[in-house]
Write a protein that holds these residues in place. Structure first.
Motif, PDB file in Angstrom:
ATOM      1  N   TYR A  32       0.764  -1.334   0.119  1.00 40.91           N
ATOM      2  CA  TYR A  32       0.118  -0.186  -0.038  1.00 40.91           C
ATOM      3  C   TYR A  32       0.865   1.363   0.039  1.00 40.91           C
ATOM      4  CZ  TYR A  32      -2.630   3.986   1.903  1.00 40.91           C
ATOM      5  OH  TYR A  32      -3.139   5.219   1.864  1.00 40.91           O
ATOM      6  N   TRP A  33       1.823   1.438   0.767  1.00 40.20           N
ATOM      7  CA  TRP A  33       2.706   2.398   0.845  1.00 40.20           C
ATOM      8  C   TRP A  33       3.481   2.720  -0.414  1.00 40.20           C
ATOM      9  CZ3 TRP A  33       3.145   5.017   5.499  1.00 40.20           C
ATOM     10  CH2 TRP A  33       4.354   6.086   5.475  1.00 40.20           C
ATOM     11  N   SER A  36       0.578   4.030  -2.835  1.00 47.65           N
ATOM     12  CA  SER A  36       0.278   5.221  -2.547  1.00 47.65           C
ATOM     13  C   SER A  36       1.290   6.162  -3.023  1.00 47.65           C
ATOM     14  CB  SER A  36      -0.213   5.525  -1.133  1.00 47.65           C
ATOM     15  OG  SER A  36       0.853   5.096  -0.596  1.00 47.65           O
ATOM     16  N   LYS A  40       1.614   9.965  -5.531  1.00 44.52           N
ATOM     17  CA  LYS A  40       1.525  11.377  -4.530  1.00 44.52           C
ATOM     18  C   LYS A  40       2.224  12.331  -5.485  1.00 44.52           C
ATOM     19  CE  LYS A  40       1.042   9.581   0.202  1.00 44.52           C
ATOM     20  NZ  LYS A  40       1.946   9.386   1.432  1.00 44.52           N
ATOM     21  N   PRO A  56      -4.604  11.890  -6.226  1.00 42.46           N
ATOM     22  CA  PRO A  56      -3.414  11.274  -7.058  1.00 42.46           C
ATOM     23  C   PRO A  56      -3.095  11.935  -8.374  1.00 42.46           C
ATOM     24  CG  PRO A  56      -5.583  10.159  -7.108  1.00 42.46           C
ATOM     25  CD  PRO A  56      -5.909  11.306  -6.124  1.00 42.46           C
TER      26      PRO A  56
END
Length: 319
Positions: A32-33, A36, A40, A56
């Motif tokens: 997930y990190w 995401s 970003k 996003p």
């Protein structure tokens, strides 16, 4: 007593479910990190505390595929308006796209490194699984002198960490002119995965009843015909599971790719960390490259997930 036992079972089930959820969250958190961060804006990639809600954008992916340099002078409003949308995204990040003398856009090294990873991983997987299947069939169906010693010798090639033999391999490859070549990495990854392929496939072939082949031989099949028409279809699950493991190992290998390659045959794993951008590290670009790098192996594993789950039990056919 029954009520107490039932309550105990319910409590244990809840604890088991909670434990599985916690472990799943821990394992999915890095994915997930990375995902995401890949979407970003650059100024939100390293905020403390981390930014969870954001709009996003795809500028990290544009920067990943294009060669860029630091923007020394801001473009005029006319130049900014006339630029394509993807070039404006690079302008907004304080950088500009590098062009050749003819004005053509220069691509970064990521597409070629990604293609190198595909070529090396696919070819080495096919070779390792193919040779491993034939070798495992020989050990499974015929009496080989010193069979246990040979199997132990094959397994011993995986006992040393790759980095231990990296320097001798580098010197040997330099002598034969195999440094920074596709064939060099393919040979290396094939040899590295072959022992795993032999041992895993032998477990599958051992569980295929010999009576199938004996019946085919009685019907007039040759040994090779019986192998290709009887054994291979029955061992399809094992072949698929072995291919998944070999592909993952070859796809993610870093140490040999870093030492044995420079530019021509360099794969994505050693290339992605080098994309630090101009000035401060651009973690969004690194995350975008990592995210795209995860997709092929994730798709391949998902398509063969049923075979992979059955392969974890080391055998697809029960007598």
């Amino acid at each position: 007593m029954a009520a107490v036992k039932t309550r105990s079972e319910v409590a244990l089930n809840r604890i088991a479910i909670a434990s599985v959820l916690i472990v799943t969250i821990i394992f999915l958190a890095p994915i997930y990190w990375i995902t995401s961060t890949a979407f970003k804006p650059r100024n939100l990639a390293t905020t403390i505390p981390p930014t969870v809600m954001f709009e996003p954008e795809i500028s990290p992916f544009v920067k990943l595929f294009l060669r860029r340099s630091q923007l020394r002078e801001q473009p005029t409003p006319e130049e900014y308006a006339a630029a394509p949308w993807w070039e404006r995204l690079v302008f907004d990040g304080g950088e500009k796209i590098v062009r050749d003398g003819r004005g053509n856009v220069q691509l970064s090294g990521y597409p070629s490194r990604f293609a190198n990873s595909l070529i090396v991983a696919v070819v080495s997987t096919v070779l390792a699984v193919g040779m491993g299947t034939l070798t495992a069939y020989g050990f499974s169906r015929f009496k080989v002198a010193g069979e246990q010693d040979w199997l132990f010798f094959i397994l011993s090639t995986r006992m040393l960490p790759p980095v231990v033999v990296a320097i001798p391999m580098f010197l040997m490859y330099r002598w034969f002119g195999l440094n920074d070549t596709h064939i060099g990495l393919i040979i290396l990854y094939t040899a590295f995965n072959l022992s795993f392929s032999v041992w895993l496939m032998k477990g599958f072939i051992d569980e295929i009843p010999r009576e199938y082949e004996e019946a085919a031989l009685v019907d007039g099949y040759t040994r090779m015909e019986a192998f290709f028409k009887i054994v291979l279809p029955e061992a399809a699950t094992g072949i698929a599971a072995t291919a998944v493991f070999c592909f993952i190992i070859a796809w993610n290998e870093y140490a040999f790719a870093l030492i044995m390659t420079r530019r021509t045959a360099q794969t994505a794993p050693p290339f992605i960390p080098s994309q630090v951008g101009s000035g401060l590290p651009d973690w969004t670009v690194i995350a975008a490259g990592t995210f795209l790098f995860l997709l092929p192996v994730a798709i391949f594993t998902f398509l063969l997930r049923n075979h992979l789950l059955r392969g974890m039990s080391f055998g697809a056919i029960r007598k």
